[in-house]
Enzyme design. Structure first.
Site, PDB file in Angstrom:
ATOM      1  N   GLU A 178     -10.428  -2.938   4.602  1.00  9.97           N
ATOM      2  CA  GLU A 178      -9.114  -2.373   4.935  1.00  9.97           C
ATOM      3  C   GLU A 178      -8.980  -0.995   4.296  1.00  9.97           C
ATOM      4  O   GLU A 178      -9.752  -0.622   3.420  1.00  9.97           O
ATOM      5  CB  GLU A 178      -7.993  -3.253   4.370  1.00  9.97           C
ATOM      6  CG  GLU A 178      -8.023  -4.696   4.807  1.00  9.97           C
ATOM      7  CD  GLU A 178      -6.843  -5.506   4.249  1.00  9.97           C
ATOM      8  OE1 GLU A 178      -6.224  -6.232   5.025  1.00  9.97           O
ATOM      9  OE2 GLU A 178      -6.555  -5.422   3.034  1.00  9.97           O
ATOM     10  N   ASP A 186       0.784  -1.246   0.000  1.00 11.44           N
ATOM     11  CA  ASP A 186       0.000   0.000   0.000  1.00 11.44           C
ATOM     12  C   ASP A 186       0.814   1.294   0.000  1.00 11.44           C
ATOM     13  O   ASP A 186       1.788   1.402   0.745  1.00 11.44           O
ATOM     14  CB  ASP A 186      -0.865   0.100   1.257  1.00 11.44           C
ATOM     15  CG  ASP A 186      -1.551  -1.185   1.621  1.00 11.44           C
ATOM     16  OD1 ASP A 186      -1.568  -2.114   0.816  1.00 11.44           O
ATOM     17  OD2 ASP A 186      -2.073  -1.257   2.747  1.00 11.44           O
TER      18      ASP A 186
HETATM   19  C1  FRU Z   1      -3.719  -3.807   2.879  1.00  7.90           C
HETATM   20  C2  FRU Z   1      -3.032  -4.204   4.160  1.00  7.90           C
HETATM   21  C3  FRU Z   1      -3.404  -3.231   5.254  1.00  7.90           C
HETATM   22  C4  FRU Z   1      -2.243  -3.361   6.197  1.00  7.90           C
HETATM   23  C5  FRU Z   1      -1.095  -3.548   5.253  1.00  7.90           C
HETATM   24  C6  FRU Z   1       0.006  -4.409   5.796  1.00  7.90           C
HETATM   25  O1  FRU Z   1      -3.057  -4.158   1.728  1.00  7.90           O
HETATM   26  O2  FRU Z   1      -3.380  -5.517   4.485  1.00  7.90           O
HETATM   27  O3  FRU Z   1      -4.651  -3.495   5.834  1.00  7.90           O
HETATM   28  O4  FRU Z   1      -2.086  -2.239   7.004  1.00  7.90           O
HETATM   29  O5  FRU Z   1      -1.617  -4.120   4.082  1.00  7.90           O
HETATM   30  O6  FRU Z   1       1.115  -4.424   4.951  1.00  7.90           O
END
Ligand code: FRU
Length: 504
Positions: free
Chosen positions: A220, A40
């Site tokens: 998320e 992300d």
């Molecule tokens: C989304 C996620 C988020 C988390 C991050 C961990 O892609 O799963 O929810 O904070 O990636 O790398």
């Protein structure tokens, strides 16, 4: 003498840096880390003349792990410079997704000087151990040197619900209530919680939203931002939520809601059961918008260009993961209601080389006037196609011996599609396929902006009403493009192709 030496050294250094970004499949105008894993985007913020992009990053390898915040800066959102890791994993706590604000009035007390400082709000993730379950909490870090070095707040965490799944805070300044607002996910409950604070340290829960739209996976990366409604003196709030798995084609994807937000409560103005997808491709996740953009700039979003279903298997080295181009956002009235429109950021046009124009009337099958072999695999194709009797029409791109990706319109179903069944290298059984999006032409020609960059294709249809983002891994040397129609003709095809220079 000394100066000449310095110049020669600089030339060598530049060459070395340029050489690093020439690997097979290396995107030329999409940001990717020089090496190792990314997912992300995090903490997008504009401050003191620079755009900052932080991102989920593993400093130690090309698979997910040791999550930390990587960091890059840019003057134009297009040419990025990677900086050292901003916020590293420490004491067994990983630094998960979050956002960054400019605390211009030093509400937090973290800032020195009069300029304000950067405050990052992130999820701390402590993996489960033999004695305790995993724990996710919300935490702060701050920087007084334009994001170059960071200190973690001594009294972290600032919110702890004693939960294993509670993550991805998006924080911004809400002027009407003169408070900081946080949107943060309870993934397993399919909820977004809203908190408010005056100092970023103490937070009060103000409301929650959930159980609407698509709920077939974890929620998320919530993202909440206002957008003006084009052509009207109004604004609406967009609440965007990542879903993983359970997106339109399985794996991860994003939906959005349009409505009102009063600083604590979000009201969806559409029916609860309606799902609006931000992107109909398989490879756009956790898109984040910028905080603190100057008032004269359009809101822009950058997403992670991958999908949890196969992200760890992508055939790239020594890096794994890349971002979408920055996309400017707007809300427009359509016959179906207000919808999110996305366009590649204007700054990308600064990479354009000399245009190649192609045009033909009355096309059926493929037509010599509408084929070209390009010097590279990084370009923008803008096209309008006036339908005729053909059932399907569009463009084949990255064509070569064994590969081809089709971007087409199926007039019998009113659907735009991207077909990467022959998109090259074996990634995973879940990767190849034909993916489609509903798209009514409403008596207009089909109009597409297609961004191709070695291992990705982003399609913006009808001025950005529908977007499809796809990773592709073509065979070496697949540089052809060709318009096609099947089952009849199209009245006219017009296209312009600009090679895009490398942004490195
Ligand atoms: C989304 C996620 C988020 C988390 C991050 C961990 O892609 O799963 O929810 O904070 O990636 O790398």
């Amino acid at each position: 003498m000394l100066r000449r030496f310095a110049l020669a050294a600089a030339v060598l250094l530049t060459a070395a840096v340029a050489a690093q970004y020439q690997e097979r499949f290396r995107p030329q105008y999409h940001i990717s880390p020089a090496k190792n894993w990314t997912n992300d985007p995090n903490g997008l913020v504009y401050f003191a003349g620079e755009y900052h992009l932080f991102y989920q990053f593993n400093p130690f390898g090309d698979q997910w792990g040791h999550m930390s915040w990587g960091h890059a800066v840019s003057k134009d959102m297009v040419r990025w410079q990677e900086l050292p890791v901003a916020i590293p994993e420490s004491d067994g706590v990983m630094i998960f997704t979050g956002s960054t604000v400019v605390d211009a009035r030093n509400t937090s007390g973290f800032c020195q000087g009069n300029e304000g400082c950067l405050v990052a709000v992130y999820t701390g993730h402590r993996p489960k151990s033999n004695t305790a379950p995993s724990r996710q909490t919300q935490n702060l870090a701050y920087s007084n040197d334009r994001g170059r070095t960071w200190s973690k707040y001594k009294l972290n965490p600032v919110i702890d619900l004693q939960m294993s799944d509670f993550r991805d805070p998006k924080v911004f300044w809400h002027e009407p209530t003169k408070r900081w607002v946080m949107a943060v996910a309870l993934p397993l409950e399919h909820k977004v919680l809203f908190y408010a604070s005056v100092d970023l340290k103490t937070w009060q829960k103000r409301g929650e939203f959930g159980g609407q739209g698509a709920t077939g996976g974890d929620w998320e990366c919530p993202e909440l931002f206002p957008l003006p409604v084009e052509g009207a003196q109004e604004q609406r709030w967009v609440l965007k939520v990542g879903l993983n798995p359970g997106a339109r084609y399985g794996g991860s994807g994003e939906q959005y809601f349009v409505g009102k937000f009063d600083g604590g409560k979000f009201t969806n103005q559409n029916p609860a059961g309606l799902t609006l997808w931000t992107d109909y491709g398989r490879d756009c996740y956790c898109g984040l918008t910028f905080n603190n953009l100057p008032a004269d700039r359009k809101q822009a979003m950058i997403g992670w260009m991958s999908n949890w279903e196969y992200a760890g298997k992508l055939p790239t080295a020594p890096w794994r993961g890349q971002m979408t181009v920055p996309r400017t956002l707007s809300l427009r009235a359509t016959p179906d209601g207000l919808r999110l429109f996305q366009q590649p950021a204007e700054a990308l046009t600064s990479l354009r080389g000399t245009v190649v124009a192609l045009q033909a009337q009355n096309v059926s099958g493929t037509n010599a006037a509408l084929t070209a072999s390009l010097p590279g695999q990084a370009y923008e194709l803008q096209t309008t196609i006036t339908p005729g009797t053909a059932r399907e029409f569009g463009w084949n791109v990255l064509t070569g011996e064994g590969s081809q990706v089709t971007i087409g319109y199926d007039a019998s179903k009113n659907e735009l599609y991207v077909d990467r069944s022959r998109g090259g290298a074996e990634v995973s059984g879940k990767f190849p396929g034909r993916y489609s999006a509903p798209l009514a032409l409403r008596d207009k020609p089909l109009s597409l902006r297609i961004l191709v960059d070695w291992s990705s294709i982003e399609v913006f249809a009808q001025d950005g009403e529908v977007v499809m983002t796809s990773l592709v891994f073509p065979e070496a040397g697949s540089k052809g493009i060709a318009a096609f129609s099947t089952g009849g003709n199209v009245k006219e095809v017009k296209a312009q192709v600009w090679p895009l220079r490398s942004a490195w």
